[in-house]
Design a protein around this motif. Sequence first.
Motif, PDB file in Angstrom:
ATOM      1  N   HIS A 268       0.494  -1.045  -0.157  1.00 19.73           N
ATOM      2  CA  HIS A 268      -0.391   0.100  -0.224  1.00 19.73           C
ATOM      3  C   HIS A 268       0.795   1.267   0.026  1.00 19.73           C
ATOM      4  O   HIS A 268       2.297   1.216   0.309  1.00 19.73           O
ATOM      5  CB  HIS A 268      -0.955  -0.119   1.259  1.00 19.73           C
ATOM      6  N   LYS A 269      -0.010   2.760  -0.127  1.00 16.33           N
ATOM      7  CA  LYS A 269       0.966   3.714  -0.593  1.00 16.33           C
ATOM      8  C   LYS A 269       1.583   3.707   0.985  1.00 16.33           C
ATOM      9  O   LYS A 269      -0.231   3.797   1.781  1.00 16.33           O
ATOM     10  CB  LYS A 269      -0.050   5.064  -1.112  1.00 16.33           C
ATOM     11  N   ILE A 270       2.238   4.889   1.340  1.00 22.75           N
ATOM     12  CA  ILE A 270       2.341   5.810   2.350  1.00 22.75           C
ATOM     13  C   ILE A 270       3.070   6.845   2.450  1.00 22.75           C
ATOM     14  O   ILE A 270       3.566   7.296   1.280  1.00 22.75           O
ATOM     15  CB  ILE A 270       3.184   4.686   3.334  1.00 22.75           C
ATOM     16  N   ASP A 271       3.104   7.451   3.709  1.00 21.05           N
ATOM     17  CA  ASP A 271       3.136   8.920   3.203  1.00 21.05           C
ATOM     18  C   ASP A 271       4.745   8.831   4.450  1.00 21.05           C
ATOM     19  O   ASP A 271       4.358   9.270   5.446  1.00 21.05           O
ATOM     20  CB  ASP A 271       2.946  10.054   3.233  1.00 21.05           C
ATOM     21  N   PRO A 272       6.370   8.918   4.070  1.00 22.61           N
ATOM     22  CA  PRO A 272       7.064   8.826   5.619  1.00 22.61           C
ATOM     23  C   PRO A 272       7.021   9.976   6.529  1.00 22.61           C
ATOM     24  O   PRO A 272       7.882   9.301   7.357  1.00 22.61           O
ATOM     25  CB  PRO A 272       8.105   8.659   4.783  1.00 22.61           C
ATOM     26  N   ASN A 273       6.053  10.947   5.616  1.00 20.21           N
ATOM     27  CA  ASN A 273       6.284  12.530   6.485  1.00 20.21           C
ATOM     28  C   ASN A 273       5.076  12.786   7.967  1.00 20.21           C
ATOM     29  O   ASN A 273       5.011  13.174   8.055  1.00 20.21           O
ATOM     30  CB  ASN A 273       6.303  13.002   5.506  1.00 20.21           C
ATOM     31  N   LEU A 274       4.272  11.820   7.106  1.00 25.83           N
ATOM     32  CA  LEU A 274       3.017  11.666   8.323  1.00 25.83           C
ATOM     33  C   LEU A 274       3.560  11.187   9.809  1.00 25.83           C
ATOM     34  O   LEU A 274       4.248  10.251   9.564  1.00 25.83           O
ATOM     35  CB  LEU A 274       1.725  10.630   7.502  1.00 25.83           C
ATOM     36  N   ILE A 275       2.979  11.101  10.549  1.00 24.50           N
ATOM     37  CA  ILE A 275       3.027  11.166  12.096  1.00 24.50           C
ATOM     38  C   ILE A 275       1.610  11.179  12.344  1.00 24.50           C
ATOM     39  O   ILE A 275       0.863  12.245  12.775  1.00 24.50           O
ATOM     40  CB  ILE A 275       4.134  11.580  12.482  1.00 24.50           C
ATOM     41  N   ASN A 276       1.223   9.994  13.767  1.00 25.73           N
ATOM     42  CA  ASN A 276       0.694  10.663  14.450  1.00 25.73           C
ATOM     43  C   ASN A 276       0.883   9.543  16.413  1.00 25.73           C
ATOM     44  O   ASN A 276       1.035   8.485  16.246  1.00 25.73           O
ATOM     45  CB  ASN A 276      -0.944   9.075  14.213  1.00 25.73           C
ATOM     46  N   ILE A 277       1.284  10.584  16.896  1.00 18.98           N
ATOM     47  CA  ILE A 277       2.069  10.762  17.989  1.00 18.98           C
ATOM     48  C   ILE A 277       1.370  11.406  19.353  1.00 18.98           C
ATOM     49  O   ILE A 277       0.033  11.570  18.877  1.00 18.98           O
ATOM     50  CB  ILE A 277       3.638  11.904  18.146  1.00 18.98           C
ATOM     51  N   ASN A 278       1.691   9.785  20.225  1.00 13.23           N
ATOM     52  CA  ASN A 278       0.879  10.339  21.951  1.00 13.23           C
ATOM     53  C   ASN A 278      -0.419  10.412  21.093  1.00 13.23           C
ATOM     54  O   ASN A 278      -1.520  11.340  21.603  1.00 13.23           O
ATOM     55  CB  ASN A 278       1.033  12.126  22.219  1.00 13.23           C
TER      56      ASN A 278
END
Length: 760
Positions: A268-278
């Motif tokens: 699948h496609k991902i975006d390495p710049n995306l984060i979902n922290i805390n």
Amino acid sequence: MGEFLSRAGVVWRVEILQESPYAFDEIGVLTFEANEALLIEYPHTPKEDVICGSTATIRIESPGDRTYEDLYTIEVGNIRMDVYRDGKLYWSGMLDPEFYEEPYERAANYEVSLTFSDFGILQRKKYALAGMLTIQDVLNMCLREAGIIHDGIDQSLISTGLHGSTPLSLADIKVRSDNFYDEDGEASTLEDVIIGIFQPLGLRIVQRCGRIYVYDLNGLYTKGKTAEAVWAGDSSTMGVDVVYNNAKITWSTYAQSGNLAPTDCWKHKIDPNLININSTSTRTYEGSEYISYHYSTDLNDWLDASDSGFTLWLNKEGNNATLAADLQTRFFKIVPQYDGSEAEGIALLYPAVQAYRVGNSHNWHAEARYGRYGLNPAYLQGTTNDIDRAIFSSAHVWVPPADNPHDLLIRVSLEMLLDPRWNPYEQGTNFFKYLEQKDWQNQWNARGNFLYVPVTIKFKPDNSDKIYCWDNRYICQQDVKSPVRNLYSTYGRWAGYDNNRDNKPNVWGWLCYYNPNDRQEGAGVANGWGVNRPAINPHTQQMASMLAKADEGQYIPYPEYGGGELWIEVRLDGWMISDGGTNLSGTNIIDSYGLFSGDMWRSPKVNWILCKLPKIEIINNVQFEQEISTDDVEYSAQINGAAKDPIEIDTVCGTKAGGVPTARGAYFDATTGKQITELYRAGRKAQAEQLLIGTLYSQYAERRTKLSGEIELHPDALVTYTEQNQEYKKFILTGETQDCIADTTEATIIELRPDEYDKQ
């Protein structure tokens, strides 16, 4: 359709057909030119070449402007021409658009040439089969793809034998389909496949008089019909064929080494710049979920939600593994930010953590809320008595048959991350009461010295419905008073599997995780990624150095049932941990520290269970852990020391004395399944390449007479020729252009010899 009468009174009929599910316009009756109405050309083909292809060109009159132009706009392989000689099929081929041209200055009644090819289309078609197939199967497929019609495949002129002097048939030998795909999965052309299979066997293929002939030169000489070459032209020439100094044949075995199984599953496609922290919940992007993890071990740092160590991407869909549909497992991909390492596989359990502020602006501290997603570790636990259904299954890999299975082993490795830390790439931390993750890690090392993961490693032989399963339960359940100390004692065995009880297997095995250097205060898990080792009962006694120093992975016997598919299933229930020195139990779950099950105050002391795709390797069991040779196999011999040039042939199929156990390019006996290491021809037994060198010697050690000129067209099939002035000699047709309306052919024939060479 059209007909013409040759000068010798032979009726030639030509039919042009289109393969189409729809009706199409009639092109009318073919009107042939008076001269060279039909030419069938066999280009010069050296004796060692395999495919003796041909083209047929008709010269016809176009009744209108560009009448036949549309034939060349149709997809290649949809227009076929069949030629009949006195009502019998003589030649068949497909339209070749590469050769179309017509005059442009006239609107009608001008000459047009249409050229068709019998085997030319094989250069454009790709191999698309799988598994082990007989040469007959492969040839039948290639002829179907070529699109031509024929009256059968004639093998009567094969003189090579599989068992003594009895000639083999193409159904007697099998080849591996994976030999015709490169490492990137790109398929060979069908032309290359035919050449690759036939050439080491000394076989050739030609279409003659409506039949497909597969033969070898020795068989043509000793068993073929003869016909006299009757000169029909004003002149002819005599010359000599080439001679060679040395013959060298190199077989690229394409032997398997390393991991047979695929390593990639994320698609699948991902975006390495995306984060979902805390956060305790995932976010979505392009159909996948993602969540990130802190690299700091200080909760106060988490509040600004910027310290992302790595991001975990998740999706229910993936490649090269099958997940149980009703379980909360996912395909995963780890994308590092400030720590972690790239990885992908199957997520059985993963956490979600969020820090929050407690107190007022002058007096506050950070606490955390968290959860786990996936399988409850407590439900994985079990005893030695039984296990449950599959959590996930790996892709099936094909394991080749082996003449001596005891000379080989299979090694299965399952790299797993089972860890109590929220971030398994950072040091353990005791965050607060009931979340003492550093202590949990220490407890795993102290009391979780051995982890046993239940698996069904299955093998299904080719052309069989029976399934075998690897079993090492008797090893793992052995009393620790009788410690398993030697590597060969860890192999286990194959047993019949009852597929009707797949949710409650009758046979299974365990992969075992432990620290070979410390089985009392160390563990094979809870310390980052770990790989299973040869399974032993959970003892702490000294092991033999070969076992202690063995590479990671479980060594299992090589299947003795011929070639077939092998795959791995990781199972529910029956996951067991053991303190070093404590026997496994059939009645009680051993988990005194609540590592899996937790206790009345704490949840389970494990936050991660990730599995990469299993590795499956073929290992040398004769010279243990020495890599199986993937080197090319070379054969050479002198042919004529006075000649200048050598002849070199590179092959993708072949033989070797003793065999090459994992060679994709080997030949296999279709009856026994064993690798073929030698063949018979002309009273001689040797490797196929040595026999081929004998054939080359017989044809090229001396100057052989070559005759060229116009001769009468011979109506018979595949023959050798004689010539009135060349007493006792037989000749092979190496090239010709048949002028069917004139009943003559411009031919080149070269002296042919039987196999006469025995290398000293």
